[in-house]
Design a protein around this motif. Structure first.
Motif, mmCIF file in Angstrom:
data_model
loop_
_atom_site.group_PDB
_atom_site.id
_atom_site.type_symbol
_atom_site.label_atom_id
_atom_site.label_comp_id
_atom_site.label_asym_id
_atom_site.label_seq_id
_atom_site.Cartn_x
_atom_site.Cartn_y
_atom_site.Cartn_z
ATOM 1 N N LYS A 343 16.687 -11.401 -40.862
ATOM 2 C CA LYS A 343 17.263 -10.472 -40.021
ATOM 3 C C LYS A 343 18.587 -11.215 -39.408
ATOM 4 N N GLN A 344 18.556 -12.503 -39.257
ATOM 5 C CA GLN A 344 19.905 -13.081 -38.833
ATOM 6 C C GLN A 344 20.826 -13.045 -39.598
ATOM 7 N N GLU A 347 22.244 -9.446 -39.617
ATOM 8 C CA GLU A 347 23.097 -9.402 -38.256
ATOM 9 C C GLU A 347 24.511 -9.911 -38.285
ATOM 10 N N CYS A 350 26.615 -7.864 -40.813
ATOM 11 C CA CYS A 350 27.218 -6.508 -39.996
ATOM 12 C C CYS A 350 28.240 -7.022 -39.069
ATOM 13 N N LYS A 351 28.049 -8.050 -38.545
ATOM 14 C CA LYS A 351 28.950 -8.571 -37.521
ATOM 15 C C LYS A 351 30.607 -8.692 -38.137
#
Ligand code: NAD
Length: 515
Positions: A343-344, A347, A350-351
């Motif tokens: 998940k990290q 994230e 996407c960032k």
């Protein structure tokens, strides 16, 4: 230590416990850690906990190093032909169990089953190469360097060596490390990635089934503390590392301060330079395969395309081709790419995509809000393409390590070379062209360790070495190939005199010279 029925290679995981706990391998026995801290190994397509990996205790780590140290004297004196035969058997067993290994990799790492087979196969090739160790480690001999004197050099094993692995190739990277090390006569302590340790355990079972004696290969788990213990341990002579720059440079510095040799393969930003004379369809296929394969989580993924001149008009077709890729669980037969590791990681990817947009890049294809039916909880990112990317953007400076292709434009071939050479990384770079003259210039001027000419992922086979450069590598002896054998051996040079002059020539205190 578990009861005898469990402490075997055939049954390394605790039976009964759900989720199973990943054992250490110490002195030939698969043993559950006594640690009170475990990390969940998570299936990135489903979030299911596959197993739990321990933060191996200090005592267990010491026991693994001791086992390796104790196994060294007899293993180094085992004939090289016998050591080769263990590898010959190991390659056969890896072929036998390739499906089991691939299934484990897809479950823990997420890549497609077909790609997971490739992960195993590229490691298997190193095992095959290690089968020729007797020839690979041959020394040198010069007869009669001086009157009646010969000099020769031999390559000897170092002792206990260690390997620290990343998550993205759970089979290939351990197989870059221990087969070469042990066939040279060393013993080994392996620390797999805490995110997907299963393949290392299966490979160790196979190595033992192949006849590797107890203690020659040991496995410990954990994160920073275990890594620091490896760097600091006075019995460990050499460390092979593959992973990020943060970890790699830390390990390189800390271990070198303790007098160890280190080979450290690190991050990348691999560019493809596309000339308008290239074969369009073949080039676009290559860009899509190397940009999005393994969800972009390969250190040799092509993450940046520099379109020269009119080749930028191909971007539209590139987007169409990328759109046709199927994102799914790696277990599904139609999957082209699976989830990213965590998940990290999603994230972060996407960032970085959003930062590109904020900095003025154009989003031609957006995979950030993809939902995969049946796998709604998976860490999926669909193929994403950003164009008008500039070198000062964060999305360009950082390694994204996801299915994201950045497009840049150059007016000339020289400008494209300058763009690539200004990047701090130097793992790989590829050129697409039909001009041999241009290809030759690229080969000579490009500052990357592995160059592809119409080849998108130029990872060399094991008779060469994996030769990343600049910020992608620290050390001077690369992985596998001749350099790999040199890394895991030290040279001893012997000068011998056998003269037929019983009385000698008297005492001379002058420095001997060759005459
Ligand atoms: P990572 O650096 O996070 O982890 C690699 C290993 O180092 C793991 O075993 C981990 O436990 C340990 N580690 C992590 N942080 C640490 C720290 N601060 N101190 C000490 N140890 C630490 O890397 P990853 O995310 O598993 O792998 C992805 C990275 O690996 C990418 O940067 C990729 O480019 C690189 N990679 C490079 C190559 C190559 O040959 N150049 C091949 C594969 C992957």
């Amino acid at each position: 230590i578990r009861s005898a029925q469990h402490a075997t290679a055939a049954q390394p995981y605790s039976t009964g416990r759900q989720p199973p706990r990943v054992p250490n391998l110490i002195g030939g026995a698969f043993v559950d850690s006594k640690s009170s801290s475990y990390i969940d190994v998570i299936n990135p397509a489903t979030q299911e906990v596959v197993s739990q990996v321990p933060l191996t205790t200090r005592e267990e780590f010491k026991a693994a190093v001791s086992a390796a140290k104790d196994a060294f004297p007899s293993w180094r004196n085992t004939p090289v032909t016998t050591r080769q035969r263990v590898m010959l058997k190991l390659q056969e067993l890896i072929r036998r169990d390739i499906d089991k290994l691939a299934l484990n990799i897809t479950t823990e790492q997420g890549k497609t089953l077909k790609d997971a087979q490739g992960d195993v196969f590229r490691g298997l090739e190193v095992v095959e190469h290690a089968c020729g160790m007797a020839t690979l480690q041959m020394g040198e001999y010069v007869s009669n360097v001086s009157s009646g004197i010969d000099t020769y050099s031999i390559r000897e094993p170092l002792g206990v060596c260690a390997g620290i692995c990343p998550f993205n190739f759970p089979a290939m990277i351990p197989l870059w490390m221990f087969p070469v090390a042990v066939t040279c006569g060393n013993t080994f302590v392996l620390k797999p990635s805490e995110k997907d340790p299963g393949a290392s355990i299966i490979l160790a079972e196979l190595a033992m089934e192949a006849g590797l004696p107890k203690g020659v290969l040991n496995i410990v788990h954990g994160t920073t503390d275990t890594v620091n213990a490896i760097c600091d341990d006075e019995n460990i002579r050499a460390i092979s590392f593959v992973g990020s720059n943060t970890a790699g440079m830390h390990i390189y510095g800390r271990a070198a301060a303790k007098g160890k040799r280190v080979q450290s393969n690190m991050g990348a930003k691999n560019h493809a330079v596309v000339l308008p004379d290239a074969s369009m369809d073949a080039t676009l296929n290559a860009l899509v395969a190397a940009g999005f394969g393994a969800a972009g989580q390969r250190c040799m993924a092509l993450s940046t395309v520099v379109f020269v001149g009119d080749s930028k008009l191909w971007e539209e077709k590139l987007v169409e081709l990328a759109k046709s890729l199927k994102v799914n669980s790696g277990l599904e037969p139609d999957a082209d790419l699976g989830p990213v590791i965590s998940k990290q990681a999603k994230e972060r990817i996407c960032k970085l995509i959003q930062s590109g947009v904020d900095d003025g890049a154009r989003l031609l294809l957006d995979g950030t809000d993809i939902v995969v039916p049946g796998y709604e909880r998976g860490n999926f990112v669909g193929p994403t393409i950003l164009t008008d990317v500039r070198a000062d953007m964060e999305c360009y400076k950082e390694e994204i390590f996801g299915p994201v292709l950045l497009c840049m434009h150059a007016d000339s071939f020289d400008e494209a070379i300058k763009i690539v050479n200004r990047n701090k990384y130097g793992n790989g770079a590829s050129l697409f062209t039909t001009s041999g003259i241009v290809a030759r210039k690229f080969q000579n001027e490009i500052e990357a360790g592995q160059v592809g000419i119409n080849v998108p992922i130029p990872v060399p086979l094991p008779f060469f070495s994996f030769t990343g450069s600049k910020a992608s590598f620290a050390g001077d002896l690369n992985f596998y190939g001749k350099a790999g054998v040199h890394f895991f051996t030290q040279i001893k040079t012997i000068t011998q005199q056998w003269k037929d002059s019983p009385g000698g020539t008297g005492v001379s205190l002058a420095m001997p010279t060759s005459q």
